[in-house]
Structures are given as C-alpha cells and as structure tokens.
Write an enzyme that holds these catalytic residues in place. Structure first.
Site, PDB file in Angstrom:
ATOM      1  N   GLU A 434       0.844  -1.185   0.000  1.00 53.52           N
ATOM      2  CA  GLU A 434       0.000   0.000   0.000  1.00 53.52           C
ATOM      3  C   GLU A 434       0.885   1.243   0.000  1.00 53.52           C
ATOM      4  OE1 GLU A 434      -1.605  -0.110   3.938  1.00 53.52           O
ATOM      5  OE2 GLU A 434      -2.208   1.976   3.868  1.00 53.52           O
ATOM      6  N   ASP A 512      -0.326  -1.676   6.176  1.00 56.00           N
ATOM      7  CA  ASP A 512      -0.115  -1.189   7.538  1.00 56.00           C
ATOM      8  C   ASP A 512      -0.957  -1.989   8.521  1.00 56.00           C
ATOM      9  OD1 ASP A 512       1.541   0.760   6.645  1.00 56.00           O
ATOM     10  OD2 ASP A 512       0.009   2.337   6.601  1.00 56.00           O
ATOM     11  N   ASP A 514      -2.946  -1.142  10.725  1.00 56.93           N
ATOM     12  CA  ASP A 514      -3.945  -0.278  11.365  1.00 56.93           C
ATOM     13  C   ASP A 514      -5.269  -0.398  10.617  1.00 56.93           C
ATOM     14  OD1 ASP A 514      -3.605   1.034   9.009  1.00 56.93           O
ATOM     15  OD2 ASP A 514      -2.825   2.893   9.871  1.00 56.93           O
ATOM     16  N   ASP A 516      -6.863   1.532   8.489  1.00 58.52           N
ATOM     17  CA  ASP A 516      -6.795   1.801   7.057  1.00 58.52           C
ATOM     18  C   ASP A 516      -6.149   0.650   6.298  1.00 58.52           C
ATOM     19  OD1 ASP A 516      -8.117   4.109   6.876  1.00 58.52           O
ATOM     20  OD2 ASP A 516      -6.341   5.427   6.798  1.00 58.52           O
TER      21      ASP A 516
END
Ligand code: 0RA
Length: 646
Positions: A434, A512, A514, A516
């Site tokens: 990403e 990531d 997290d 998102d």
C-alpha cells in the site's frame, strides 16, 4: 464352523478392526483431511452427520452440540439410538462395532436412507480412534447403555446403567492432542457457522450449540439454537440480506427428479456478482460439478426462452451469453446422491452424470412457473440480463486492453513494478504494498533475487460495488493482472483465470497494521475473492504480518506483534525499555522491514484460504456492499478490524 474356528475367526476380525483403528491413528489425514484446525472440527461434523442421517430418515428432530469446559465435545440426539444388541458376525454389541470398526457406520442398516456423512463419510469410529477418551451413551429399548474407549480401544463391554423411556445417542469425546498437535481448541464461530448451515440444509431439525467455556453478561453459557422452517429459502435470505433485492420473492423448489432429491432456491439482487452455492449430501461442493452445470443449463434455457418470447431482446445487436443470466444472482442447489463421486483438487466437485439433467429439469419447471406467475419480476430480470450483456461488451473491450498490455503478448510490465531477477515462478514472490512510500522501503529492503514489489496507490477499487468493465478499466487492477501475468476470460466464463503463466507463486499483501491498512487488505482480498478465486484456491495468496511494536533498550532491539508479546519483552528487559508503536510500514526502515516482515527465515505469512465460501461470500457482501447498517454493526462488534477467516 467349529468352536475353535469361530474363536479364531473372531480374533482375526477383531485384529482387523484394531488394525483399522491403528491405521486411522497412523494416517489420520487419509480419513479427516488434515490434523490441523480443519480436521479437529471435522470430528464434530462427523458425529453430527450421523445424527443428521437419523433426522433425514425422520427419526430425530433435535440435536445438541456442547463444547465442554475442557474443550471436549458432547453431541446428543433424540434418534433411535445406536443399536446395542449382539452383532452376529462380530460377536459383540452393535454399538461396539459402530464405534470400533472402520467403515461400519450404518452398513448393517441397508434400508435406511443414508447419504449424509462428512466429506469423507468415514463414521464415528474414526472420531473414536482420534480421541484420547470417548463415551457413548444410548437410550434404547427402555434402558440407558454405555461404553467407553481410550484412543479407540474399548474399556469395557457395553453395559446398562439405568432405565429410560426415551431414545437417542450421546457421544462425548476428547480429541487426542498427540494427533492434533497444532491445537485442540474449538472455535465457536466455526462450529456455529456449520450448525447454522446444517439447519438450513435440513429444515425442521433443531440444532443447539452451547459453549461451556464462556458465559455472557447474564452469567449464562454462550448458546445458539438453529432451526429453519423453510430451509434453503431462508438460507438465501440470510446470505443475500445485505443486498438490495431485484425481485419480490425467493424462487424455490423442492422435489425428486429421476430419483434424486433436489432442492433449489434463488433470488436476484441489484448487484453485479454471481453467487452460486452448491451442496451434495450437506457437503459444500466448492468446485461445483454436475449439479451446478444442471442449474446453469436450466436457468439459461428457461430465461432465454422467456426473453426471446417477450420480444425484449429484439433490439439487441448482439447475443446474450450464459454469464448475463447470472449477474446479481444468488442461488443454492442442494442434492442428495446415494453414491456421490467427488472429483477435483479438493474432492468437492460432483462427478455423477445423471445429476445434471435432474437439476436442469427441476430448475426449468420452477422458473417457468415463477415467470408466468410474476410478469413484473420476469421483466425486471430480463432487463437486468440485457444490461449485463451490454456491460459484458464494454468489459470485453476493457479486458482486451488488459490483455494487450500483458507481458506475454508484448505489452510490457507495469512501470511501477520492481521485478525480481529469478525466472522460475515457483521461487518468486511479489509484494503488493500500500502506498508509494512503503513501496520504496520494501524495494530497498527486499531480496531482489526472488522478491518483486508492486506498490498500489491508496484505496483500490471496491469491486463489490463496481460493474465488471469498471473493474477491468481500473489502473491498479490492470497492474495486478499484468504483473502477475495471468490472463482472463473465455467465451463461457468471462472471469475464468488462466494461472499457467503466473509469474509469482507467492502473492503477498503487505499493508499497515492499522484500520486503514486492514481496509485496504480487505479491498484487495475482495478483488481476489471475486476475480481471482483460483489464485486463492491454489494457495498463492498470503498476508504479511508486520510487527506492532519495537522495544528498545540500549543496543537491544526486539519486535512484538501484539500487546502480550510487548509486555513480555519489556519484563525480560528489566525495565527502562523504550517502546515505539509502528503506525505504518513507512515508519520502519528497509532493514527493519526485511528483518521482521519480508525475510523468509523470520517472517510470518498468513496463507489465505477459503474455508467456507458461503460464509466468505456473505461477509464480503456485508463488508463491501451497499447496505451500511449491518456493516457498521459488524465492524463495531468486531472492534478495530473484522478479522475474516478467508
Ligand atoms: C446404525 C443403525 C441405526 C442407527 C444408527 C446407527 C445411529 C447412529 C448414530 C450416531 C449418532 N446418532 C445416531 N443415531 C443412530 C438404526 C437403528 C435401528 O434400526 O433402530
């Protein structure tokens, strides 16, 4: 036969029985598929399937499944009870034969309608062989009977332990941790999903699942009861509940064709995906087969005939294809076959030829009736088919563009791809990363011999909500196709994938750690699930697991993947440790990323598999579809990230 000969015969038979049971313990995977999480849960399905058989014969309507506090399992049914009388050939109680002879199952009960029985249909004796301890309790003929076993070996002859005016079978077993060495912990969700599925596939049976390991806020054990009055019709509503319906009601039928029990339910929604689910003897046939071919054939011929007759196709400049009839279709086909032949990679493809025409006829009759009785719905469906045909034409053009850019046809690789030097695809990996910045770090950190990097810009397209041609026009998705080197589309099936020229045998999604990142991961997975399912089924898709924390003290650096690990490391450093929480891949330098997430020696890759395609499909439609409320509820219920087991 003389007494002596009889005795010899008996011991010979019991030796054979023992050998059978020993063989199960020696080669468990041959009987239950594997000795991992899947195999562990398979034990429960095997026992429950026997109770379901009783229910299908009309002898049982209630099944209880309990996960006990110690992770052992108890199943109870109110069927006839396993016979306890002397089994003439074996010279012991029939119960003992069922429990200790491989393949004995219900063989001495030829009249009963027996078609259920696990993926491998192996019987309870296999569960017994793979359990440290098993206790069978039977209520039958006015008494309660009992027998216990250890690793499949009988501890005492069947005995009567009391009186009863009920009938039924209860089995409690503790899986053998020397065989299920990975884990013996049962997953409530997994069992719950299967029990729900079974209740839809066998309407009228009440199945209760109770988890005695956990209590709810009221102090009661977690428990669910599954019961379906209408079977597949309700199953469809459950599956398609997050989609907007195109027609008024679920179309369904139930009956027998050429001696084959067939049940079908279907509905159209306003979406663009095709969701076909098929079952043979309660087993999900992921790879489809003759019953699904029959469904497609019946659907296409009936709808085509209707559409032709309606005159609505007159102005169309091109032919309508099979695919066009299945856009926005959710359907379930369930058949019962006495001697199913399973084929395919995962042995979940039905091979019996005779089933095709049975299902095709059933579907034709069902659909013809419905279209005649619901002209408004019929019109909506034909209009949708026309739109699908038009979109398919647009998609074909877009797809041509993808193919033209394919490296095999001379279009070259995407500019953003940093390829590896190795040429053998089985040794190659590609990381889908990403964002450009993380992509840069990954590019520096990787081993360029066998690791390629493809950075993806921001959020990739949500294919759940997009029409096919939009998907094929999307820049990031085009890059994925060309980088992987796979080609798409045949006349028959516009999404069929050709994996022959796959350039990397490991495709790793690296996002990531997290919210998102999870969202992007889910978007990519949705794309793979809908458009490259073969890639997942071939075991090529993986998820990278970057660490959450870096714990530092002096020159010591250690990584932690969860809070528990972090606390352990801090404790082991005797205080004074500094903690850095990684919010994204971008916060790691190239070396750290290599050490923790990319180096095959130390990283953990989670392989993506489709354990339960039906449930995955429902979850993707919920996470990614139009209806917001259920999605929000799901996400809230599952805290930060809904960790879907696909
Ligand atoms: C063999 C024969 C009969 C029933 C069963 C097995 C049976 C097995 C299981 C396993 C779990 N629950 C079960 N219930 C029944 C037929 C019995 C008869 O003819 O009465």
């Amino acid at each position: 036969m003389s007494e002596e000969a009889k005795k010899n015969q008996y011991s010979a038979d019991s030796i054979q029985a023992l050998e059978g049971m020993e063989h199960v313990r020696m080669r468990p995977s041959m009987y239950i598929g594997d000795v991992g999480v899947r195999g562990l849960h398979h034990l429960v399905y095997e026992v429950v399937d026997n109770s379901i058989d009783e229910a299908m014969g009309g002898y049982c309507d209630t099944i209880d499944v309990i996960i006990n506090e110690d992770n052992s399992i108890t199943t109870k049914d109110n069927g006839r009870g396993i016979p306890v009388g002397l089994h003439k050939k074996e010279g012991v109680s029939a119960l003992e034969v069922v429990m200790t002879k491989i393949g004995a199952g219900g063989k001495f009960d030829k009249d009963s309608y027996k078609v259920s029985g696990g993926l491998h249909g192996v019987g309870v004796s296999v569960v017994n062989a793979l359990s440290i301890h098993l206790k069978a309790t039977v209520h039958r003929e006015g008494k309660i009977w009992e027998q216990e076993y250890e690793r499949g070996k009988t501890l005492y002859p069947v005995k009567s332990i009391g009186e009863s005016n009920e009938t039924g079978t209860e089995v409690t077993f503790m899986p053998d941790d020397t065989i299920f060495s990975q884990t013996t912990e049962y997953n409530y969700e997994t069992l719950s999903n299967r029990m729900r599925e079974l209740s839809y596939l066998n309407k009228g049976v009440t199945i209760t699942l109770t988890d005695k390991r956990n209590k709810d806020e009221k102090g009661e054990f977690i428990s669910e009861t599954f019961y379906s009055e209408e079977g597949l019709k309700e199953f469809i509503k459950f599956l398609d509940g997050n989609r907007e319906p195109l027609i008024r009601s679920v179309i369904s039928m139930e009956g027998e064709k050429n001696g084959i029990p067939v049940e079908v339910a279907m509905v159209y929604n306003t979406g663009y995906t095709e969701n076909l689910h098929s079952y043979v003897n309660n087993i999900n046939t992921h790879e489809g087969g003759t019953h699904l071919s029959g469904f497609r054939r019946g659907l296409t011929s009936t709808l085509k005939k209707y559409a032709d007759g309606s005159g609505m196709l007159d102005k169309l400049k091109f032919e309508v294809a099979g695919d066009d009839f299945r856009e926005g279709l959710t359907a379930i086909v369930s058949v019962k076959v006495a001697e199913p032949q399973f084929e395919g990679q995962t042995k979940t493809k039905l091979g019996n030829r005779e089933v095709t025409s049975a299902v095709s006829q059933a579907v034709s009759e069902m659909l013809t009736n419905y279209l005649e009785e619901h002209p408004d719905d019929a019109k909506s469906v034909v209009q949708k088919v026309i739109l699908a045909a038009q979109a398919r034409h647009a998609a074909a053009k877009a797809r041509e563009m993808v193919q033209r850019k394919n490296p095999m046809t001379g279009g070259g690789l995407p500019g953003k791809l940093s390829d590896c030097s190795e040429q053998d695809p089985t040794k190659c990996e590609v990381f889908l990363v990403e964002g450009d910045s993380a992509g840069g770090t990954a590019k520096q950190g990787r081993d360029r011999n066998f690791q390629a990097i493809l950075p993806l810009r921001g959020k990739i397209l949500n294919v759940e909500k997009a029409m096919q041609h939009k998907v094929f026009e999307n820049e990031e998705i085009k890059n994925i196709y060309t980088a992987l080197g796979v080609t798409i589309g045949t006349e028959e099936d516009s999404k069929a994938l050709n994996l022959e020229k796959l350039r990397y045998h490991k495709v790793v999604i690296m996002c990531d750690a997290d919210v998102d990142g999870s969202h992007i991961e889910t978007l990519i997975l949705t794309f793979f699930f809908r458009y490259m399912r073969e890639l997942i089924e071939g075991g090529h898709v993986y998820i990278a697991t970057p660490p959450l924390y870096l714990v530092k003290k002096g020159s010591k650096r250690r990584y932690a993947w969860n809070d528990e690990e972090r606390d352990e490391i801090i404790a082991s450093m005797n205080g004074g440790a500094g903690i850095q929480r990684y919010k994204g891949l971008g916060e790691m330098n190239a070396e750290q990323l290599w050490d923790t997430t990319m180096n095959p020696e130390f990283r953990t890759l989670r392989q993506v598999s489709i354990d339960n395609a039906t449930e995955s499909d429902r979850i993707f439609s919920m996470l990614m579809g139009d209806e917001v409320p259920p999605r929000r509820e799901f996400i809230e219920k599952n805290a930060v990230y809904a960790n879907i087991d696909v």
